[in-house]
Enzyme design. Structure first.
Site, PDB file in Angstrom:
ATOM      1  N   CYS A 116       0.804  -1.227   0.000  1.00 11.34           N
ATOM      2  CA  CYS A 116       0.000   0.000   0.000  1.00 11.34           C
ATOM      3  C   CYS A 116       0.838   1.278   0.000  1.00 11.34           C
ATOM      4  CB  CYS A 116      -0.951   0.017   1.182  1.00 11.34           C
ATOM      5  SG  CYS A 116      -2.191  -1.274   1.068  1.00 11.34           S
ATOM      6  N   HIS A 256      -3.118   7.335   2.566  1.00  8.54           N
ATOM      7  CA  HIS A 256      -3.540   6.019   2.080  1.00  8.54           C
ATOM      8  C   HIS A 256      -4.897   5.703   2.700  1.00  8.54           C
ATOM      9  CE1 HIS A 256      -3.766   1.924   0.992  1.00  8.54           C
ATOM     10  NE2 HIS A 256      -3.544   1.447   2.208  1.00  8.54           N
ATOM     11  N   ASN A 286     -10.085   0.162   0.034  1.00  4.54           N
ATOM     12  CA  ASN A 286      -8.622   0.204  -0.060  1.00  4.54           C
ATOM     13  C   ASN A 286      -8.199  -0.368  -1.412  1.00  4.54           C
ATOM     14  OD1 ASN A 286      -5.878  -0.110   0.141  1.00  4.54           O
ATOM     15  ND2 ASN A 286      -5.901  -1.122   2.142  1.00  4.54           N
TER      16      ASN A 286
HETATM   17  N1  ACO Z   1     -18.141  -8.028  10.054  1.00  9.57           N
HETATM   18  C1  ACO Z   1     -18.459  -8.291  11.323  1.00  9.57           C
HETATM   19  N2  ACO Z   1     -17.558  -8.666  12.243  1.00  9.57           N
HETATM   20  C2  ACO Z   1     -16.269  -8.765  11.837  1.00  9.57           C
HETATM   21  C3  ACO Z   1     -15.872  -8.508  10.533  1.00  9.57           C
HETATM   22  C4  ACO Z   1     -16.868  -8.126   9.604  1.00  9.57           C
HETATM   23  N3  ACO Z   1     -16.594  -7.840   8.312  1.00  9.57           N
HETATM   24  N4  ACO Z   1     -14.541  -8.676  10.428  1.00  9.57           N
HETATM   25  C5  ACO Z   1     -14.097  -9.034  11.639  1.00  9.57           C
HETATM   26  N5  ACO Z   1     -15.145  -9.101  12.491  1.00  9.57           N
HETATM   27  C6  ACO Z   1     -15.124  -9.453  13.911  1.00  9.57           C
HETATM   28  C7  ACO Z   1     -13.956 -10.321  14.290  1.00  9.57           C
HETATM   29  O1  ACO Z   1     -14.231 -11.685  14.019  1.00  9.57           O
HETATM   30  C8  ACO Z   1     -13.835 -10.041  15.743  1.00  9.57           C
HETATM   31  O2  ACO Z   1     -14.813 -10.776  16.444  1.00  9.57           O
HETATM   32  P1  ACO Z   1     -14.470 -11.465  17.872  1.00  9.57           P
HETATM   33  O3  ACO Z   1     -14.119 -10.312  18.768  1.00  9.57           O
HETATM   34  O4  ACO Z   1     -15.723 -12.191  18.200  1.00  9.57           O
HETATM   35  O5  ACO Z   1     -13.290 -12.355  17.591  1.00  9.57           O
HETATM   36  C9  ACO Z   1     -14.224  -8.557  15.871  1.00  9.57           C
HETATM   37  O6  ACO Z   1     -14.955  -8.261  14.675  1.00  9.57           O
HETATM   38  C10 ACO Z   1     -13.032  -7.624  15.968  1.00  9.57           C
HETATM   39  O7  ACO Z   1     -12.060  -8.006  14.970  1.00  9.57           O
HETATM   40  P2  ACO Z   1     -10.781  -7.168  14.693  1.00  9.57           P
HETATM   41  O8  ACO Z   1      -9.982  -7.806  13.580  1.00  9.57           O
HETATM   42  O9  ACO Z   1     -10.078  -6.895  15.994  1.00  9.57           O
HETATM   43  O10 ACO Z   1     -11.477  -5.824  14.152  1.00  9.57           O
HETATM   44  P3  ACO Z   1     -10.855  -4.410  13.941  1.00  9.57           P
HETATM   45  O11 ACO Z   1     -11.618  -3.398  14.673  1.00  9.57           O
HETATM   46  O12 ACO Z   1      -9.363  -4.437  14.141  1.00  9.57           O
HETATM   47  O13 ACO Z   1     -11.151  -4.136  12.394  1.00  9.57           O
HETATM   48  C11 ACO Z   1      -9.893  -4.198  10.337  1.00  9.57           C
HETATM   49  C12 ACO Z   1     -10.619  -5.012  11.397  1.00  9.57           C
HETATM   50  C13 ACO Z   1     -10.901  -3.316   9.645  1.00  9.57           C
HETATM   51  C14 ACO Z   1      -9.265  -5.171   9.342  1.00  9.57           C
HETATM   52  C15 ACO Z   1      -8.794  -3.325  11.021  1.00  9.57           C
HETATM   53  O14 ACO Z   1      -8.029  -4.127  11.870  1.00  9.57           O
HETATM   54  C16 ACO Z   1      -7.857  -2.655  10.042  1.00  9.57           C
HETATM   55  O15 ACO Z   1      -8.234  -1.745   9.332  1.00  9.57           O
HETATM   56  N6  ACO Z   1      -6.578  -3.068  10.051  1.00  9.57           N
HETATM   57  C17 ACO Z   1      -5.535  -2.371   9.249  1.00  9.57           C
HETATM   58  C18 ACO Z   1      -5.635  -2.718   7.785  1.00  9.57           C
HETATM   59  C19 ACO Z   1      -4.475  -2.064   7.051  1.00  9.57           C
HETATM   60  O16 ACO Z   1      -4.166  -0.896   7.243  1.00  9.57           O
HETATM   61  N7  ACO Z   1      -3.764  -2.834   6.216  1.00  9.57           N
HETATM   62  C20 ACO Z   1      -2.563  -2.297   5.601  1.00  9.57           C
HETATM   63  C21 ACO Z   1      -2.747  -2.041   4.202  1.00  9.57           C
HETATM   64  S1  ACO Z   1      -3.238  -3.441   3.271  1.00  9.57           S
HETATM   65  C22 ACO Z   1      -1.924  -3.897   2.232  1.00  9.57           C
HETATM   66  O17 ACO Z   1      -0.840  -3.417   2.333  1.00  9.57           O
HETATM   67  C23 ACO Z   1      -2.177  -4.944   1.172  1.00  9.57           C
END
Ligand code: ACO
Length: 335
Positions: A116, A256, A286
């Site tokens: 990214c 980003h 994204n």
């Molecule tokens: N819908 C409903 N619930 C969900 C979903 C969904 N789509 N996805 C995950 N959950 C649940 C999980 O199972 C978890 O449930 P649990 O507590 O019962 O286990 C809960 O939601 C919390 O999960 P987290 O993964 O901790 O959720 P978070 O708030 O961290 O959000 C996300 C997830 C959006 C992926 C976030 O972590 C994020 O944005 N991370 C950074 C992504 C990023 O910047 N990537 C870098 C660039 S990508 C690249 O370089 C290719």
């Protein structure tokens, strides 16, 4: 002697027609519009459909639009750098394919891979060819067909990514506008949290890798989030400090678009309000290498010559960084 800087003299984007909404995702995995919107800020993303359509198709469309709007002849392009994480093929480079598709017969071209942060890396690299005086017209393309490596059974990743491309023309400038500074970082231990496990030389494709769904993005979201939020904000603050830029002097943050919460944390760290932040994550999700040029494209008509723009990005690797650019033209000239 007047110092040459690399100025962006035109920007163009391309997104496919198909819109994948949160409502449609609700029918595919156990998720909700409310969860996706509150956790990421994403409402919809674009998906490239059609047999045999790869990243180069979107990159070439963006470049063709750029050549048209800037009235540039393809044969006058010296170099095309394509930053992508989803190239059409392992080889040849998508940049080579794009050059051929747009008729850039005199250009050499190559791909860059920094997930990214790719566009930031590629723009910084391209600027060096211009600053030395060696080349006059360099195009940087950021393009990704993320839908080709997204597991639409994995609710934690399939809601995030979309497809798209953006292209910027870089030319020499001597009026003080252009790329002023950049900070680029990487930390390869990020492989443990964000990786496409198979398909490369370490784990070539096999029946086993396909069965285990190892050709899709593997992401430990929470760990990546923590690292991203700290490092993207820190890089943006660092570029401001070392260029003595106050928050009042920053006209725009071009971040980003990975997660609205990461963007807000970066803006807070820089001490700027939301009105200065380019945001289009709600429309495209994204798009990895395409987020920065697509944001510039969306906001182009509001940009003015001399505007101070801070770029910030974070991605797989890990890779991250920030850049400071003075915008070189009034954006409404292309309206
Ligand atoms: N819908 C409903 N619930 C969900 C979903 C969904 N789509 N996805 C995950 N959950 C649940 C999980 O199972 C978890 O449930 P649990 O507590 O019962 O286990 C809960 O939601 C919390 O999960 P987290 O993964 O901790 O959720 P978070 O708030 O961290 O959000 C996300 C997830 C959006 C992926 C976030 O972590 C994020 O944005 N991370 C950074 C992504 C990023 O910047 N990537 C870098 C660039 S990508 C690249 O370089 C290719």
């Amino acid at each position: 002697m007047t110092q040459i800087k690399a100025a962006i003299t035109g920007i163009c984007g391309y997104v496919p027609d198909y819109i994948l909404t949160n409502a449609e995702l609700e029918t595919m995995v156990d998720t909700s519009d409310e969860w996706i919107t509150s956790r990421t800020g994403i409402k919809e993303r674009r998906i490239l459909k059609g047999e045999g359509m790869g990243t180069s198709h979107m990159g070439a469309e963006a470049v063709k639009g750029l050549l048209r709007k800037t009235d540039t002849r393809p044969q006058d392009i010296d170099l095309i750098i394509c930053s992508t994480t989803t190239p059409d093929f392992v080889f040849p480079a998508s940049a080579n394919i794009i050059s051929d598709m747009v008729g850039a017969k005199n250009a050499f071209s190559y791909d860059m891979q920094a997930a990214c942060s790719g566009f930031l890396y590629a723009m910084s690299t391209a600027s060096q060819f211009i600053e030395t005086g060696r080349y006059k017209k360099v195009i940087v393309v950021g393009a990704d067909k993320m839908s080709s490596i997204v597991d639409y059974q994995d609710r934690s990743t399939c809601i995030i990514f979309g497809d798209g491309a953006g292209a910027a023309l870089l030319e020499p400038s001597t009026d003080g506008n252009g790329l002023i500074d950049f900070v680029l970082k990487s930390d390869g231990s990020g492989i443990n949290h964000l990786v496409q496990k198979a398909g490369g030389s370490r784990r070539p494709p096999s029946i086993e890798t396909v069965t285990n769904r190892e050709h899709y993005i593997y992401q430990e979201g929470a760990a990546v989030f923590k690292f991203a939020v700290t490092n993207m904000a820190e890089a943006a603050a660092q570029i401001m400090e070392r260029n003595r830029l106050t928050s009042g002097q920053v006209k725009w943050l071009c971040p980003h678009q990975a997660n609205k919460r990461i963007i807000s944390a970066t803006a807070d760290r820089m001490g700027i309000g939301e009105e200065k932040v380019m945001i289009n994550i709600h429309k495209y999700g994204n798009t990895t290498n395409a987020t920065l040029p697509l944001a510039l494209w969306d906001y182009e008509s509001q940009l003015r010559k001399g505007d101070n723009i801070v770029f910030a990005a974070f991605g797989g690797g890990f890779t991250w960084g920030a850049a400071y650019l003075k915008w070189a033209y009034d954006g409404d000239q292309f309206a």
